[in-house]
Motif scaffolding. Structure first.
Motif, PDB file in Angstrom:
ATOM      1  N   VAL A 144      10.024  17.527  -5.847  1.00  0.00           N
ATOM      2  CA  VAL A 144       9.231  16.769  -6.734  1.00  0.00           C
ATOM      3  C   VAL A 144       8.594  16.927  -7.639  1.00  0.00           C
ATOM      4  N   LEU A 145       8.370  18.493  -8.049  1.00  0.00           N
ATOM      5  CA  LEU A 145       7.765  18.943  -9.138  1.00  0.00           C
ATOM      6  C   LEU A 145       8.655  18.875 -10.251  1.00  0.00           C
ATOM      7  N   LEU A 146      10.153  19.359 -10.123  1.00  0.00           N
ATOM      8  CA  LEU A 146      10.940  19.184 -10.884  1.00  0.00           C
ATOM      9  C   LEU A 146      11.582  17.845 -11.465  1.00  0.00           C
ATOM     10  N   LEU A 147      11.446  17.090 -10.573  1.00  0.00           N
ATOM     11  CA  LEU A 147      11.730  15.602 -10.751  1.00  0.00           C
ATOM     12  C   LEU A 147      10.610  15.026 -11.718  1.00  0.00           C
ATOM     13  N   ALA A 148       9.376  15.308 -11.260  1.00  0.00           N
ATOM     14  CA  ALA A 148       8.154  14.890 -12.265  1.00  0.00           C
ATOM     15  C   ALA A 148       8.500  15.653 -13.719  1.00  0.00           C
ATOM     16  N   VAL A 149       8.860  16.489 -13.863  1.00  0.00           N
ATOM     17  CA  VAL A 149       8.606  17.314 -15.218  1.00  0.00           C
ATOM     18  C   VAL A 149       9.924  16.649 -16.029  1.00  0.00           C
ATOM     19  N   GLY A 150      11.155  16.262 -15.194  1.00  0.00           N
ATOM     20  CA  GLY A 150      12.367  15.900 -15.990  1.00  0.00           C
ATOM     21  C   GLY A 150      12.372  14.327 -16.084  1.00  0.00           C
ATOM     22  N   TYR A 151      11.403  13.656 -15.735  1.00  0.00           N
ATOM     23  CA  TYR A 151      11.407  12.084 -15.757  1.00  0.00           C
ATOM     24  C   TYR A 151      10.722  11.712 -17.065  1.00  0.00           C
ATOM     25  N   ARG A 152      11.594  10.755 -17.719  1.00  0.00           N
ATOM     26  CA  ARG A 152      11.145  10.101 -18.927  1.00  0.00           C
ATOM     27  C   ARG A 152      11.295   8.610 -18.775  1.00  0.00           C
ATOM     28  N   ASP A 153      10.245   7.887 -19.004  1.00  0.00           N
ATOM     29  CA  ASP A 153      10.449   6.389 -18.867  1.00  0.00           C
ATOM     30  C   ASP A 153      11.135   5.620 -19.773  1.00  0.00           C
ATOM     31  N   GLY A 154      12.130   4.752 -19.122  1.00  0.00           N
ATOM     32  CA  GLY A 154      12.954   4.258 -19.829  1.00  0.00           C
ATOM     33  C   GLY A 154      14.230   4.737 -20.441  1.00  0.00           C
ATOM     34  N   ALA A 155      14.321   6.260 -19.836  1.00  0.00           N
ATOM     35  CA  ALA A 155      15.430   7.126 -20.404  1.00  0.00           C
ATOM     36  C   ALA A 155      16.626   6.667 -19.451  1.00  0.00           C
ATOM     37  N   THR A 156      17.852   7.116 -19.813  1.00  0.00           N
ATOM     38  CA  THR A 156      19.053   6.928 -19.444  1.00  0.00           C
ATOM     39  C   THR A 156      19.756   8.241 -19.108  1.00  0.00           C
ATOM     40  N   MET A 185      -3.532   7.509 -14.971  1.00  0.00           N
ATOM     41  CA  MET A 185      -3.389   8.019 -13.634  1.00  0.00           C
ATOM     42  C   MET A 185      -2.155   7.992 -13.126  1.00  0.00           C
ATOM     43  N   LEU A 186      -1.176   7.196 -13.359  1.00  0.00           N
ATOM     44  CA  LEU A 186      -0.042   6.860 -12.823  1.00  0.00           C
ATOM     45  C   LEU A 186       1.237   8.167 -13.352  1.00  0.00           C
ATOM     46  N   HIS A 187       0.640   8.652 -14.431  1.00  0.00           N
ATOM     47  CA  HIS A 187       1.727   9.709 -14.844  1.00  0.00           C
ATOM     48  C   HIS A 187       1.347  11.165 -13.912  1.00  0.00           C
ATOM     49  N   ILE A 188       0.026  11.189 -13.483  1.00  0.00           N
ATOM     50  CA  ILE A 188      -0.264  12.457 -12.637  1.00  0.00           C
ATOM     51  C   ILE A 188       0.147  12.206 -11.145  1.00  0.00           C
ATOM     52  N   LEU A 189       0.395  11.206 -10.789  1.00  0.00           N
ATOM     53  CA  LEU A 189       0.555  10.948  -9.217  1.00  0.00           C
ATOM     54  C   LEU A 189       1.743  11.913  -8.729  1.00  0.00           C
ATOM     55  N   PRO A 190       2.985  11.876  -9.472  1.00  0.00           N
ATOM     56  CA  PRO A 190       4.077  12.973  -8.669  1.00  0.00           C
ATOM     57  C   PRO A 190       3.715  14.396  -8.764  1.00  0.00           C
ATOM     58  N   TYR A 191       2.714  14.938  -9.534  1.00  0.00           N
ATOM     59  CA  TYR A 191       2.194  16.150  -9.682  1.00  0.00           C
ATOM     60  C   TYR A 191       1.142  16.467  -8.601  1.00  0.00           C
ATOM     61  N   LEU A 192       0.307  15.358  -8.113  1.00  0.00           N
ATOM     62  CA  LEU A 192      -0.368  15.536  -7.041  1.00  0.00           C
ATOM     63  C   LEU A 192       0.349  15.269  -5.835  1.00  0.00           C
ATOM     64  N   VAL A 193       1.273  14.302  -5.760  1.00  0.00           N
ATOM     65  CA  VAL A 193       2.438  14.421  -4.629  1.00  0.00           C
ATOM     66  C   VAL A 193       2.805  15.905  -4.261  1.00  0.00           C
ATOM     67  N   ALA A 194       3.207  16.555  -5.350  1.00  0.00           N
ATOM     68  CA  ALA A 194       3.996  17.794  -5.079  1.00  0.00           C
ATOM     69  C   ALA A 194       2.703  18.921  -4.643  1.00  0.00           C
ATOM     70  N   VAL A 195       1.557  18.738  -5.094  1.00  0.00           N
ATOM     71  CA  VAL A 195       0.624  19.683  -4.528  1.00  0.00           C
ATOM     72  C   VAL A 195       0.279  19.406  -3.138  1.00  0.00           C
ATOM     73  N   TRP A 196       0.261  17.883  -2.769  1.00  0.00           N
ATOM     74  CA  TRP A 196      -0.282  17.683  -1.335  1.00  0.00           C
ATOM     75  C   TRP A 196       1.071  18.026  -0.352  1.00  0.00           C
ATOM     76  N   VAL A 197       2.453  17.907  -0.632  1.00  0.00           N
ATOM     77  CA  VAL A 197       3.506  18.356   0.058  1.00  0.00           C
ATOM     78  C   VAL A 197       3.324  19.984   0.209  1.00  0.00           C
ATOM     79  N   PHE A 198       3.038  20.603  -0.918  1.00  0.00           N
ATOM     80  CA  PHE A 198       3.051  21.903  -0.831  1.00  0.00           C
ATOM     81  C   PHE A 198       2.010  22.497   0.169  1.00  0.00           C
ATOM     82  N   LEU A 199       0.620  21.861  -0.213  1.00  0.00           N
ATOM     83  CA  LEU A 199      -0.393  22.316   0.665  1.00  0.00           C
ATOM     84  C   LEU A 199      -0.307  22.044   2.212  1.00  0.00           C
ATOM     85  N   THR A 200       0.441  20.885   2.522  1.00  0.00           N
ATOM     86  CA  THR A 200       0.707  20.420   3.826  1.00  0.00           C
ATOM     87  C   THR A 200       1.542  21.504   4.511  1.00  0.00           C
ATOM     88  N   GLY A 201       2.624  21.890   3.835  1.00  0.00           N
ATOM     89  CA  GLY A 201       3.509  22.731   4.382  1.00  0.00           C
ATOM     90  C   GLY A 201       2.906  24.470   4.599  1.00  0.00           C
TER      91      GLY A 201
END
Length: 116
Positions: free
Chosen positions: A43-55, A1-17
């Motif tokens: 938020v969407l771009l940051l969610a796409v580019g995020y990798r756990d433990g990456a530098t 569920m945690l990996h879907i959260l940024p996408y849900l936040v992006a959709v929520w921010v977009f729909l609010t706007g």
């Protein structure tokens, strides 16, 4: 569920706007709501580019391939998105100022001369 959260936040921010844009009775408020819609892309771009433990993708002190790195293209796209968003917002606010100067209002319902 945690990996879907940024996408849900992006959709929520977009729909609010979009909701604010649809219900706005002020052109300045509409420009602000459009900026909120565009911030969902950050938020969407940051969610796409995020990798756990990456530098960061700088290989001066590590051997290439020894640990995961984030995608620098996504970071460049996010930075470009910020610049384009600021430019579009500035242009729209300048247009709203001209409308207010010429017509004396920023309420879209009172701009009868612009209706076709």
């Amino acid at each position: 569920m945690l990996h879907i959260l940024p996408y849900l936040v992006a959709v929520w921010v977009f729909l609010t706007g979009c909701y604010g844009l649809a219900t706005s009775r002020n052109l300045i408020h509409a420009v602000g709501c459009l900026a909120v819609c565009q911030s969902a892309t950050y938020v969407l771009l940051l969610a796409v580019g995020y990798r756990d433990g990456a530098t960061a993708p700088v290989f001066s002190d590590i051997k290439p391939g020894s640990r995961p790195v984030v995608d620098p293209v996504v970071q460049a796209l996010a930075l470009t998105d910020v610049v384009v968003g600021a430019t579009v917002t500035a242009l729209l606010l300048a247009l709203v100022m001209q409308v207010a100067k010429r017509h004396g209002t920023v309420d879209p319902d009172e701009l009868r001369e612009l209706r076709g």
